[in-house]
Design a protein around this motif. Structure first.
Motif, PDB file in Angstrom:
ATOM      1  N   MET A 153       0.839  -1.190   0.000  1.00  0.00           N
ATOM      2  CA  MET A 153       0.000   0.000   0.000  1.00  0.00           C
ATOM      3  C   MET A 153       0.878   1.246   0.000  1.00  0.00           C
ATOM      4  O   MET A 153       1.790   1.360   0.820  1.00  0.00           O
ATOM      5  CB  MET A 153      -0.902  -0.003   1.230  1.00  0.00           C
ATOM      6  N   VAL A 154       0.613   2.163  -0.915  1.00  0.00           N
ATOM      7  CA  VAL A 154       1.317   3.436  -0.948  1.00  0.00           C
ATOM      8  C   VAL A 154       0.464   4.434  -0.160  1.00  0.00           C
ATOM      9  O   VAL A 154      -0.653   4.754  -0.571  1.00  0.00           O
ATOM     10  CB  VAL A 154       1.526   3.928  -2.392  1.00  0.00           C
ATOM     11  N   PRO A 155       0.955   4.930   0.983  1.00  0.00           N
ATOM     12  CA  PRO A 155       0.129   5.791   1.822  1.00  0.00           C
ATOM     13  C   PRO A 155      -0.150   7.152   1.185  1.00  0.00           C
ATOM     14  O   PRO A 155       0.675   7.686   0.443  1.00  0.00           O
ATOM     15  CB  PRO A 155       0.972   5.966   3.091  1.00  0.00           C
ATOM     16  N   ALA A 156      -1.309   7.691   1.486  1.00  0.00           N
ATOM     17  CA  ALA A 156      -1.628   9.059   1.073  1.00  0.00           C
ATOM     18  C   ALA A 156      -0.698  10.011   1.819  1.00  0.00           C
ATOM     19  O   ALA A 156      -0.602   9.959   3.043  1.00  0.00           O
ATOM     20  CB  ALA A 156      -3.080   9.383   1.376  1.00  0.00           C
ATOM     21  N   ASP A 157       0.000  10.874   1.075  1.00  0.00           N
ATOM     22  CA  ASP A 157       0.934  11.815   1.698  1.00  0.00           C
ATOM     23  C   ASP A 157       1.576  12.641   0.583  1.00  0.00           C
ATOM     24  O   ASP A 157       1.224  12.495  -0.593  1.00  0.00           O
ATOM     25  CB  ASP A 157       2.017  11.074   2.490  1.00  0.00           C
ATOM     26  N   GLN A 212      -3.592  11.726  -2.799  1.00  0.00           N
ATOM     27  CA  GLN A 212      -4.754  12.078  -1.980  1.00  0.00           C
ATOM     28  C   GLN A 212      -5.341  10.882  -1.248  1.00  0.00           C
ATOM     29  O   GLN A 212      -5.836  11.018  -0.122  1.00  0.00           O
ATOM     30  CB  GLN A 212      -5.831  12.718  -2.873  1.00  0.00           C
ATOM     31  N   GLN A 213      -5.305   9.717  -1.884  1.00  0.00           N
ATOM     32  CA  GLN A 213      -5.853   8.496  -1.294  1.00  0.00           C
ATOM     33  C   GLN A 213      -4.821   7.380  -1.412  1.00  0.00           C
ATOM     34  O   GLN A 213      -4.077   7.321  -2.397  1.00  0.00           O
ATOM     35  CB  GLN A 213      -7.140   8.073  -2.013  1.00  0.00           C
ATOM     36  N   PRO A 214      -4.735   6.487  -0.430  1.00  0.00           N
ATOM     37  CA  PRO A 214      -3.791   5.369  -0.542  1.00  0.00           C
ATOM     38  C   PRO A 214      -4.134   4.480  -1.739  1.00  0.00           C
ATOM     39  O   PRO A 214      -5.302   4.320  -2.089  1.00  0.00           O
ATOM     40  CB  PRO A 214      -3.949   4.625   0.776  1.00  0.00           C
ATOM     41  N   VAL A 215      -3.094   3.938  -2.348  1.00  0.00           N
ATOM     42  CA  VAL A 215      -3.260   3.071  -3.516  1.00  0.00           C
ATOM     43  C   VAL A 215      -2.445   1.801  -3.297  1.00  0.00           C
ATOM     44  O   VAL A 215      -1.301   1.854  -2.841  1.00  0.00           O
ATOM     45  CB  VAL A 215      -2.787   3.774  -4.807  1.00  0.00           C
ATOM     46  N   GLU A 216      -3.039   0.661  -3.612  1.00  0.00           N
ATOM     47  CA  GLU A 216      -2.311  -0.600  -3.540  1.00  0.00           C
ATOM     48  C   GLU A 216      -1.483  -0.779  -4.806  1.00  0.00           C
ATOM     49  O   GLU A 216      -1.935  -0.473  -5.913  1.00  0.00           O
ATOM     50  CB  GLU A 216      -3.284  -1.762  -3.396  1.00  0.00           C
ATOM     51  N   ILE A 217      -0.272  -1.269  -4.631  1.00  0.00           N
ATOM     52  CA  ILE A 217       0.580  -1.592  -5.773  1.00  0.00           C
ATOM     53  C   ILE A 217       1.082  -3.012  -5.575  1.00  0.00           C
ATOM     54  O   ILE A 217       1.341  -3.431  -4.434  1.00  0.00           O
ATOM     55  CB  ILE A 217       1.735  -0.575  -5.911  1.00  0.00           C
ATOM     56  N   SER A 218       1.164  -3.784  -6.625  1.00  0.00           N
ATOM     57  CA  SER A 218       1.471  -5.206  -6.472  1.00  0.00           C
ATOM     58  C   SER A 218       2.871  -5.413  -5.903  1.00  0.00           C
ATOM     59  O   SER A 218       3.801  -4.657  -6.185  1.00  0.00           O
ATOM     60  CB  SER A 218       1.317  -5.950  -7.797  1.00  0.00           C
ATOM     61  N   ARG A 219       3.005  -6.434  -5.089  1.00  0.00           N
ATOM     62  CA  ARG A 219       4.274  -6.698  -4.413  1.00  0.00           C
ATOM     63  C   ARG A 219       5.368  -7.026  -5.409  1.00  0.00           C
ATOM     64  O   ARG A 219       6.529  -6.644  -5.219  1.00  0.00           O
ATOM     65  CB  ARG A 219       4.106  -7.836  -3.414  1.00  0.00           C
ATOM     66  N   PHE A 220       5.023  -7.758  -6.464  1.00  0.00           N
ATOM     67  CA  PHE A 220       5.998  -8.185  -7.463  1.00  0.00           C
ATOM     68  C   PHE A 220       5.528  -7.775  -8.864  1.00  0.00           C
ATOM     69  O   PHE A 220       4.334  -7.541  -9.087  1.00  0.00           O
ATOM     70  CB  PHE A 220       6.155  -9.707  -7.452  1.00  0.00           C
ATOM     71  N   PRO A 221       6.444  -7.743  -9.834  1.00  0.00           N
ATOM     72  CA  PRO A 221       6.001  -7.626 -11.226  1.00  0.00           C
ATOM     73  C   PRO A 221       5.125  -8.822 -11.601  1.00  0.00           C
ATOM     74  O   PRO A 221       5.238  -9.901 -11.010  1.00  0.00           O
ATOM     75  CB  PRO A 221       7.325  -7.646 -12.018  1.00  0.00           C
ATOM     76  N   VAL A 222       4.267  -8.631 -12.563  1.00  0.00           N
ATOM     77  CA  VAL A 222       3.408  -9.714 -13.048  1.00  0.00           C
ATOM     78  C   VAL A 222       4.284 -10.825 -13.626  1.00  0.00           C
ATOM     79  O   VAL A 222       5.213 -10.575 -14.397  1.00  0.00           O
ATOM     80  CB  VAL A 222       2.421  -9.189 -14.105  1.00  0.00           C
ATOM     81  N   PHE A 242       5.988  -5.414 -16.182  1.00  0.00           N
ATOM     82  CA  PHE A 242       5.089  -4.447 -15.549  1.00  0.00           C
ATOM     83  C   PHE A 242       4.572  -4.983 -14.224  1.00  0.00           C
ATOM     84  O   PHE A 242       4.615  -6.175 -13.955  1.00  0.00           O
ATOM     85  CB  PHE A 242       3.907  -4.104 -16.466  1.00  0.00           C
ATOM     86  N   ARG A 243       4.087  -4.057 -13.384  1.00  0.00           N
ATOM     87  CA  ARG A 243       3.346  -4.419 -12.183  1.00  0.00           C
ATOM     88  C   ARG A 243       2.051  -3.624 -12.174  1.00  0.00           C
ATOM     89  O   ARG A 243       1.829  -2.758 -13.011  1.00  0.00           O
ATOM     90  CB  ARG A 243       4.168  -4.219 -10.914  1.00  0.00           C
ATOM     91  N   LEU A 244       1.190  -3.900 -11.194  1.00  0.00           N
ATOM     92  CA  LEU A 244      -0.167  -3.365 -11.182  1.00  0.00           C
ATOM     93  C   LEU A 244      -0.402  -2.377 -10.054  1.00  0.00           C
ATOM     94  O   LEU A 244       0.189  -2.491  -8.980  1.00  0.00           O
ATOM     95  CB  LEU A 244      -1.174  -4.512 -11.033  1.00  0.00           C
ATOM     96  N   ALA A 245      -1.263  -1.438 -10.305  1.00  0.00           N
ATOM     97  CA  ALA A 245      -1.874  -0.627  -9.251  1.00  0.00           C
ATOM     98  C   ALA A 245      -3.316  -1.073  -9.112  1.00  0.00           C
ATOM     99  O   ALA A 245      -3.949  -1.507 -10.089  1.00  0.00           O
ATOM    100  CB  ALA A 245      -1.805   0.855  -9.618  1.00  0.00           C
ATOM    101  N   ARG A 246      -3.852  -0.958  -7.886  1.00  0.00           N
ATOM    102  CA  ARG A 246      -5.210  -1.448  -7.642  1.00  0.00           C
ATOM    103  C   ARG A 246      -5.958  -0.499  -6.709  1.00  0.00           C
ATOM    104  O   ARG A 246      -5.435  -0.082  -5.683  1.00  0.00           O
ATOM    105  CB  ARG A 246      -5.182  -2.845  -7.031  1.00  0.00           C
ATOM    106  N   THR A 247      -7.178  -0.171  -7.087  1.00  0.00           N
ATOM    107  CA  THR A 247      -8.064   0.636  -6.241  1.00  0.00           C
ATOM    108  C   THR A 247      -9.440  -0.006  -6.235  1.00  0.00           C
ATOM    109  O   THR A 247      -9.795  -0.770  -7.155  1.00  0.00           O
ATOM    110  CB  THR A 247      -8.184   2.079  -6.770  1.00  0.00           C
TER     111      THR A 247
END
Length: 224
Positions: free
Chosen positions: A1-5, A20-30, A214-219
């Motif tokens: 998780m990338v914290p909002a800051d 503005q809002q926390p965003v999840e980013i995948s732990r590893f590349p796909v 690539f890796r993923l972002a998730r909301t």
């Protein structure tokens, strides 16, 4: 998780990025195994997933990424490579459609950099000093490594391999080209400066190289 800051970005850490809002980013590349699910689901045959690049895919007769048939790069837990920005984006569209709860995308480059550097503004995912062997770079192995092989690459948000292993596609356009897409992170055959979290690479979205992944972002999907 990338914290909002608020994050400091760029080579001189003189640019500000406010999340503005926390965003999840995948732990590893796909990985190859994860991408195989998209291929098995006939993702290359369904135009609905290809918001762009459908014509390119058809013209070049792509039916799978290049790593699937490339010895030394085809292990299930190695990052998928020889995959274009178009293919990576189509994978995100497919995953969003099949998940139902989350929206998946390639991370915007400022988000990617914030995830790699953290609030500390590290030059590399582990800190400011380069240590040979901390990541898969400089042709250390001569190919991609199984994801998670280099735990020292764990960034402040918990993402691994954000330094080295594969260049990672982002969603961002580069200002020097009308269609060039930005890649971040360096790769297994690049050197320390290219692996810096602030370093920007870019190519046209139809390019497939043996060091591009690539890796993923998730909301969460917005409610009805």
């Amino acid at each position: 998780m990338v914290p909002a800051d608020e994050y400091s970005l760029g080579e001189k850490k003189d640019r500000r990025f406010v999340l503005q809002q926390p965003v999840e980013i995948s732990r590893f590349p796909v990985t190859n195994a994860e991408f195989r699910k998209f291929v098995a689901a006939e993702g290359y045959d369904q135009q609905a997933y290809w918001k762009s690049g459908w014509e390119v895919k058809c013209e070049r007769n792509w039916t799978a990424p290049g790593s699937f048939t490339l010895r030394g790069f085809d292990a299930a837990t190695q990052p998928v490579v020889r995959v274009s920005w178009y293919e990576a984006s189509a994978f995100c569209e497919w995953l969003t459609a099949t998940d139902g709860k989350y929206q998946y995308s390639l991370p915007e480059e400022d988000l990617w950099e914030a995830a790699a550097r953290g609030l500390q503004g590290f030059r590399y995912s582990w800190g400011d000093t380069w240590y040979r062997g901390y990541c898969n770079s400089q042709r250390l192995l001569g190919r991609t490594s199984v994801v998670g092989t280099f735990p020292n690459t764990t960034s402040p948000c918990g993402a691994v391999d954000m330094t080295g292993n594969v260049w990672e596609w982002t969603s961002s356009l580069h200002e020097r080209g009308r269609s060039g897409r930005v890649l971040r992170g360096g790769s297994w055959d690049h050197y320390s400066v290219d692996c810096s979290a602030w370093y920007r690479n870019y190519v046209t979205p139809g390019v497939r190289y043996v060091n591009f992944g690539f890796r993923l972002a998730r909301t969460l999907r917005p409610g009805p």
